[in-house]
Write an enzyme that holds these catalytic residues in place. Structure first.
Site, PDB file in Angstrom:
ATOM      1  N   ARG A 172       0.841  -1.185   0.000  1.00  0.00           N
ATOM      2  CA  ARG A 172       0.000   0.000   0.000  1.00  0.00           C
ATOM      3  C   ARG A 172       0.880   1.239   0.000  1.00  0.00           C
ATOM      4  NH1 ARG A 172      -0.652   2.520   4.949  1.00  0.00           N
ATOM      5  NH2 ARG A 172       0.441   1.537   6.699  1.00  0.00           N
ATOM      6  N   ARG A 176      -2.325  10.860   2.811  1.00  0.00           N
ATOM      7  CA  ARG A 176      -2.981  11.651   3.850  1.00  0.00           C
ATOM      8  C   ARG A 176      -3.463  12.959   3.221  1.00  0.00           C
ATOM      9  NH1 ARG A 176       1.453  11.062   8.716  1.00  0.00           N
ATOM     10  NH2 ARG A 176       1.414   8.784   8.857  1.00  0.00           N
ATOM     11  N   ARG A 249      19.990  -7.098   3.162  1.00  0.00           N
ATOM     12  CA  ARG A 249      20.563  -5.877   2.623  1.00  0.00           C
ATOM     13  C   ARG A 249      21.381  -5.248   3.738  1.00  0.00           C
ATOM     14  NH1 ARG A 249      21.262  -4.637  -2.435  1.00  0.00           N
ATOM     15  NH2 ARG A 249      20.820  -2.414  -2.156  1.00  0.00           N
ATOM     16  N   ARG A 280      19.864   8.601   1.594  1.00  0.00           N
ATOM     17  CA  ARG A 280      19.463   9.746   2.399  1.00  0.00           C
ATOM     18  C   ARG A 280      20.654  10.320   3.139  1.00  0.00           C
ATOM     19  NH1 ARG A 280      15.792   7.184   7.352  1.00  0.00           N
ATOM     20  NH2 ARG A 280      17.298   5.656   8.107  1.00  0.00           N
ATOM     21  N   GLU A 305      23.878   7.596   3.709  1.00  0.00           N
ATOM     22  CA  GLU A 305      23.582   6.166   3.776  1.00  0.00           C
ATOM     23  C   GLU A 305      23.596   5.547   2.380  1.00  0.00           C
ATOM     24  OE1 GLU A 305      20.130   5.163   6.013  1.00  0.00           O
ATOM     25  OE2 GLU A 305      20.610   6.516   7.674  1.00  0.00           O
ATOM     26  N   TYR A 353      12.069  -7.747  10.318  1.00  0.00           N
ATOM     27  CA  TYR A 353      12.301  -6.345  10.629  1.00  0.00           C
ATOM     28  C   TYR A 353      11.380  -5.920  11.768  1.00  0.00           C
ATOM     29  CZ  TYR A 353      12.632  -1.332  10.440  1.00  0.00           C
ATOM     30  OH  TYR A 353      12.813  -0.025  10.792  1.00  0.00           O
ATOM     31  N   ASP A 355      10.245  -2.653  14.416  1.00  0.00           N
ATOM     32  CA  ASP A 355      10.353  -1.328  14.987  1.00  0.00           C
ATOM     33  C   ASP A 355      10.807  -1.483  16.433  1.00  0.00           C
ATOM     34  OD1 ASP A 355       9.630   0.213  12.779  1.00  0.00           O
ATOM     35  OD2 ASP A 355       7.484  -0.002  13.202  1.00  0.00           O
TER      36      ASP A 355
END
Length: 373
Positions: A172, A176, A249, A280, A305, A353, A355
């Protein structure tokens, strides 16, 4: 009689949280880490009075009040709000996709006009079943957003063309239709005042910790030290790569100190075109707006990075959850389930992964459900 109740391999968030919970319950705990510091990837270096996120930007965010109160009990968190900016061929766009982004792209000023523009572009995509990431992104957001903010950035991240990446990677795209640049929707968000080392130091206070200590260099010795092992390293390495190596990665950082007070005006700027080889640039002082001395200094620290294929010796950052690796991890997970005295936790041990708030919650739940008794 074992010397310790728990040997914890790795001092990142999972290991440090588990160690704290065990220690405060009266258990004998030893934490070891092969790096020369604790904290795993949230470790910070102090440069020019600035807390530098050594392994890339880490912004803590959660809607779990238990976790939020827990981390704030070790270090008060500031009110930093993640509002990254994307640079595409020199033009700047706000992220995530919001009314500011749509105005910058098309000049639209109302949610209705933005929705109409997106729908107009989506209708031009004559694809019903997307076969790859490019087709999935075009179906979701149209060509303008894909070309400026998704395509080349994603290709730099993954080292592959979007037509070669599976569609599920981008299930997705968040739209917003408000003028709000806050990247996260969580109830709580911030950075520990004084840096993440304060959080880790609080979690590991009064616990025996050995850094520069590799579990695998003396495996037999360490396996006999404790009643149970909490393993947060690579699951395939634990089982001697019996079925082959899982793939990742990795990210390389070029960090430099610059003689200027303010380099880019934001903590995070993504570079979404192939014009720049990096994904970035992080300007670390902006993570701590309360650090007035650092903000007013005529020195700043930035990190570029670079994403690349993982090789032996490099840090494994992001699991590659394609069919091959998912099947391979499943086989290792079956072996892990047979280990009676070992718990596997964290992104490397679970090939997932996480958070930061999720990994803390997972360590809490594992302690409560499996080891508290």
């Amino acid at each position: 009689m074992k010397i310790y109740d728990y040997l914890i391999v790795g001092s990142g968030l999972y290991g440090a949280t588990f160690a704290y919970l065990a220690h405060t319950s009266g258990k004998r705990v030893l934490v070891i880490d092969k790096r020369n510091h604790t904290g795993g990837n949230i470790h910070c270096d102090r440069i020019e009075g600035i807390n530098v996120h050594t392994y890339g930007a880490h912004i803590f965010h959660t809607s779990n009040k238990r976790v939020w109160d827990f981390v704030n009990s070790f270090s008060e968190f500031n009110r930093y709000t993640n509002s990254p900016v994307a640079n595409f061929h020199g033009k700047l766009y706000n992220l995530p996709f919001n009314m500011n982004t749509f105005y910058e792209l098309w000049g639209v000023k109302t949610p209705q006009a933005a929705m109409a523009k997106i729908e107009e572009q989506r209708k031009k995509i004559e694809i019903t079943e997307p076969k790859n990431l490019e087709e999935q992104a075009l179906i979701l957001g149209g060509r303008d957003i894909y070309e400026a903010l998704v395509k080349e950035y994603t290709e730099k991240q993954w080292g592959r063309k979007c037509t070669e990446l599976p569609a599920f990677i981008i299930k997705r795209l968040p739209f917003r239709f408000v003028f709000d640049n806050n990247y996260f929707n969580d109830a709580y968000q911030g950075i520990p005042i004084g840096g993440y080392n304060r959080l880790i130091d609080g979690l590991l206070k009064d616990i025996e910790v050995r850094i520069n200590t590799d579990f695998f260099s003396e495996r037999e010795y360490f396996e006999h030290l404790a009643e149970k092992i909490v393993f947060t390293g690579r699951i395939d390495e634990f089982f001697n790569y019996k079925f082959g190596k899982l793939e990742y990665r990795t990210v390389r950082f070029e960090t430099e100190t610059i003689d200027t007070q303010n380099f880019q005006g934001n903590a995070v700027v993504n570079y979404t075109s192939h014009d720049e080889p990096y994904t970035r640039i992080i300007e670390h002082k902006h993570f701590e707006p309360e650090n007035i001395i650092a903000l007013s200094s005529n020195k700043t620290v930035i990190s570029k990075e670079f994403s690349s294929e993982w090789k032996d010796g490099a840090e494994p950052f992001y699991p590659i959850n394609d069919d091959r690796n998912s099947e391979l991890y499943k086989r290792y997970a079956e072996l892990a389930a047979q280990e009676q005295n070992v718990i596997f936790g964290g992104r490397l041990a679970e090939y997932k992964y996480y958070d930061m708030d999720d990994v803390i919650e997972k360590a809490m739940n594992d302690w409560d459900m499996k080891f508290k008794k």
